[in-house]
Each structure stands twice: as C-alpha cells, then as structure tokens.
Design a protein around this motif. Structure first.
Motif, PDB file in Angstrom:
ATOM      1  N   ALA A  24     -37.821  -1.297 -71.730  1.00 36.81           N
ATOM      2  CA  ALA A  24     -37.061  -2.326 -71.017  1.00 36.81           C
ATOM      3  C   ALA A  24     -35.667  -1.768 -70.721  1.00 36.81           C
ATOM      4  O   ALA A  24     -35.252  -0.747 -71.277  1.00 36.81           O
ATOM      5  N   ASN A  25     -34.939  -2.422 -69.840  1.00 35.62           N
ATOM      6  CA  ASN A  25     -33.577  -2.003 -69.491  1.00 35.62           C
ATOM      7  C   ASN A  25     -32.768  -3.245 -69.143  1.00 35.62           C
ATOM      8  O   ASN A  25     -33.312  -4.353 -69.140  1.00 35.62           O
ATOM      9  N   PRO A  26     -31.469  -3.093 -68.869  1.00 39.41           N
ATOM     10  CA  PRO A  26     -30.652  -4.295 -68.615  1.00 39.41           C
ATOM     11  C   PRO A  26     -31.085  -5.131 -67.410  1.00 39.41           C
ATOM     12  O   PRO A  26     -30.693  -6.295 -67.293  1.00 39.41           O
ATOM     13  N   ASN A  27     -31.869  -4.568 -66.506  1.00 37.82           N
ATOM     14  CA  ASN A  27     -32.358  -5.336 -65.359  1.00 37.82           C
ATOM     15  C   ASN A  27     -33.719  -5.935 -65.726  1.00 37.82           C
ATOM     16  O   ASN A  27     -34.709  -5.214 -65.839  1.00 37.82           O
ATOM     17  N   PRO A  28     -33.802  -7.255 -65.906  1.00 37.02           N
ATOM     18  CA  PRO A  28     -35.065  -7.864 -66.351  1.00 37.02           C
ATOM     19  C   PRO A  28     -36.215  -7.722 -65.348  1.00 37.02           C
ATOM     20  O   PRO A  28     -37.383  -7.877 -65.715  1.00 37.02           O
ATOM     21  N   LEU A  29     -35.899  -7.412 -64.103  1.00 41.79           N
ATOM     22  CA  LEU A  29     -36.939  -7.263 -63.092  1.00 41.79           C
ATOM     23  C   LEU A  29     -37.543  -5.855 -63.086  1.00 41.79           C
ATOM     24  O   LEU A  29     -38.566  -5.620 -62.446  1.00 41.79           O
ATOM     25  N   SER A  30     -36.896  -4.921 -63.767  1.00 38.26           N
ATOM     26  CA  SER A  30     -37.349  -3.527 -63.766  1.00 38.26           C
ATOM     27  C   SER A  30     -37.953  -3.129 -65.097  1.00 38.26           C
ATOM     28  O   SER A  30     -37.545  -3.625 -66.151  1.00 38.26           O
ATOM     29  N   LEU A  31     -38.917  -2.228 -65.032  1.00 36.16           N
ATOM     30  CA  LEU A  31     -39.513  -1.663 -66.241  1.00 36.16           C
ATOM     31  C   LEU A  31     -39.645  -0.155 -66.042  1.00 36.16           C
ATOM     32  O   LEU A  31     -40.037   0.311 -64.973  1.00 36.16           O
TER      33      LEU A  31
ATOM     34  N   ASP B 171     -31.271   3.835 -68.923  1.00 35.27           N
ATOM     35  CA  ASP B 171     -31.570   2.462 -68.503  1.00 35.27           C
ATOM     36  C   ASP B 171     -32.560   2.413 -67.340  1.00 35.27           C
ATOM     37  O   ASP B 171     -32.803   1.351 -66.769  1.00 35.27           O
ATOM     38  N   GLY B 172     -33.101   3.574 -66.954  1.00 33.64           N
ATOM     39  CA  GLY B 172     -34.138   3.584 -65.929  1.00 33.64           C
ATOM     40  C   GLY B 172     -33.632   3.607 -64.501  1.00 33.64           C
ATOM     41  O   GLY B 172     -34.339   3.230 -63.571  1.00 33.64           O
ATOM     42  N   GLY B 173     -32.390   4.058 -64.306  1.00 28.62           N
ATOM     43  CA  GLY B 173     -31.854   4.093 -62.950  1.00 28.62           C
ATOM     44  C   GLY B 173     -30.980   5.302 -62.706  1.00 28.62           C
ATOM     45  O   GLY B 173     -30.990   6.260 -63.466  1.00 28.62           O
ATOM     46  N   ALA B 174     -30.240   5.235 -61.622  1.00 30.17           N
ATOM     47  CA  ALA B 174     -29.327   6.324 -61.279  1.00 30.17           C
ATOM     48  C   ALA B 174     -28.209   5.791 -60.405  1.00 30.17           C
ATOM     49  O   ALA B 174     -28.394   4.843 -59.645  1.00 30.17           O
ATOM     50  N   ILE B 175     -27.042   6.395 -60.559  1.00 33.67           N
ATOM     51  CA  ILE B 175     -25.930   6.140 -59.658  1.00 33.67           C
ATOM     52  C   ILE B 175     -25.618   7.477 -59.019  1.00 33.67           C
ATOM     53  O   ILE B 175     -25.165   8.407 -59.686  1.00 33.67           O
ATOM     54  N   VAL B 176     -25.930   7.603 -57.730  1.00 33.79           N
ATOM     55  CA  VAL B 176     -25.895   8.882 -57.034  1.00 33.79           C
ATOM     56  C   VAL B 176     -24.730   8.938 -56.055  1.00 33.79           C
ATOM     57  O   VAL B 176     -24.496   7.988 -55.296  1.00 33.79           O
TER      58      VAL B 176
END
Length: 200
Positions: free
Chosen positions: A15-22, A144-149
């Motif tokens: 899980a990550n801080p965005n509840p819609l994402s896994l 957290d399952g993402g990226a800031i590019v």
C-alpha cells in the motif's frame, strides 16, 4: 536476463499514501534503474502491450506506472483493492512467466534516443537539480510506488511530473511544496524560486 539461475517469479503488494494506488513489487528488475514509464490512460499504451492489456482486462484501471522492480496501478474510486488485487497479481504473474513484452521495440528505441539527447543538452543548473532529485527525493517517492520526474527549468521555476501513485495522491502536493521546493531552494538558493507540478 538470460541467466539460467534466475529465481522463480514472485510478486507482492504494498500500500502507499494514495488509497487508489497499489504497488505490485517483483523479485526482479522490470526496467532499467531510475527509468520511469507512466501511462495515464488507455490511449497512451499503444506501444506498451502490458499496460494496454491491464486497461483492457480490468475496467477499474485508471493509470499504470512502471519503474525498477515494481508496477503501480491506480484504480477508480468505486472498486475495492481487497476484491481485485489477487486477480491483478495472478494476471501479472502469468504475463511475465509467458515472457510477453512490456514495450514495443520502437518504443524502446525512441526512449533511448530521447534519453541520450537529454543527457547532452542539460545545462549545469539542470544537472544539479536532477542530481538533488535523484539523491534526496527519488528513494522516498519510489518506496511509495511513484516518481517525481524533472520536466523543465525556466527562470527560477522547476517543473516536475507526478507519476504513478504520486499522481492524484492527496499528500503529493504537500510533498512537492513542503519537501521538494524547500529542499531545492535551500540547496540552490540563487537558481530556484518555485517548484510546480506539470499537468499530465
């Protein structure tokens, strides 16, 4: 990837801080370290068979993001991850075990060409900004399952793209302003005045 001693494929979810994402984490690298592939809708997946299949197979999929050894999937707000995560994991396992492609050959060629061009045209300021993002921001955001590019830099304004779980996450703008903007302004006080998100 041709090693005969490669471990059997395993996938687990985080899980990550965005509840819609896994975040679906694999026990092997999927794409080169630090490279991101973000598909914000089905129309963007023409050159990416796996992402295309995920949109087609699961009506609740809203976004697919790939990086390092994980894939982050963002769903609609009516589907419950507890009901569908197992099905998605099973689909991914079968897809990889049958050695189907992630991307078309043309997409990989286009990516390599754009990457090499970007490397040669970066200004000194842009190199510094990218270095700071890679060292201080990337590891936490990846977890957290993402990226800031990095997107662009112009007259003190740094634009970044929010990808994967970071896109649409309630806490991502706080991270952007309180975390990344403050960090860059502190480390590059003469060059950076503001950090903004590029809309995707």
């Amino acid at each position: 990837m041709k090693s005969t001693t490669q471990l059997p494929l395993s996938i687990y979810t985080e899980a990550n801080p965005n509840p819609l994402s896994l975040k679906f984490v694999f026990n092997r690298m999927l794409v080169p370290d630090g490279v991101t592939f973000d598909f914000p809708d089905a129309a963007s997946t023409a050159q990416a068979p796996l992402a295309q299949n995920l949109f087609q197979e699961f009506g609740f999929v809203q976004r697919v993001f790939m990086m390092n050894n994980f894939i982050t999937i963002t769903k609609d707000d009516t589907t419950d991850w507890h009901e569908v995560a197992g099905e998605v994991k099973s689909f991914l396992k079968t897809y990889f075990e049958t050695e189907k492609p992630l991307f078309s050959v043309q997409m990989m060629k286009d990516y390599e060409s754009a990457f090499q061009q970007g490397q040669t045209t970066d200004s000194e300021v842009v190199k510094k900004i990218k270095g700071i993002l890679d060292e201080y921001v990337r590891p936490a955001v990846e977890s957290d399952g993402g990226a800031i590019v990095f997107h662009s830099y112009d007259e003190g304004v740094v634009k970044v793209s929010l990808q994967g779980a970071c896109s649409g996450c309630p806490s991502s703008m706080i991270t952007l302003k309180a975390g990344i903007e403050n960090l860059l302004k502190r480390m590059l006080p003469d060059e950076v005045q503001e950090v903004v998100a590029e809309e995707v």
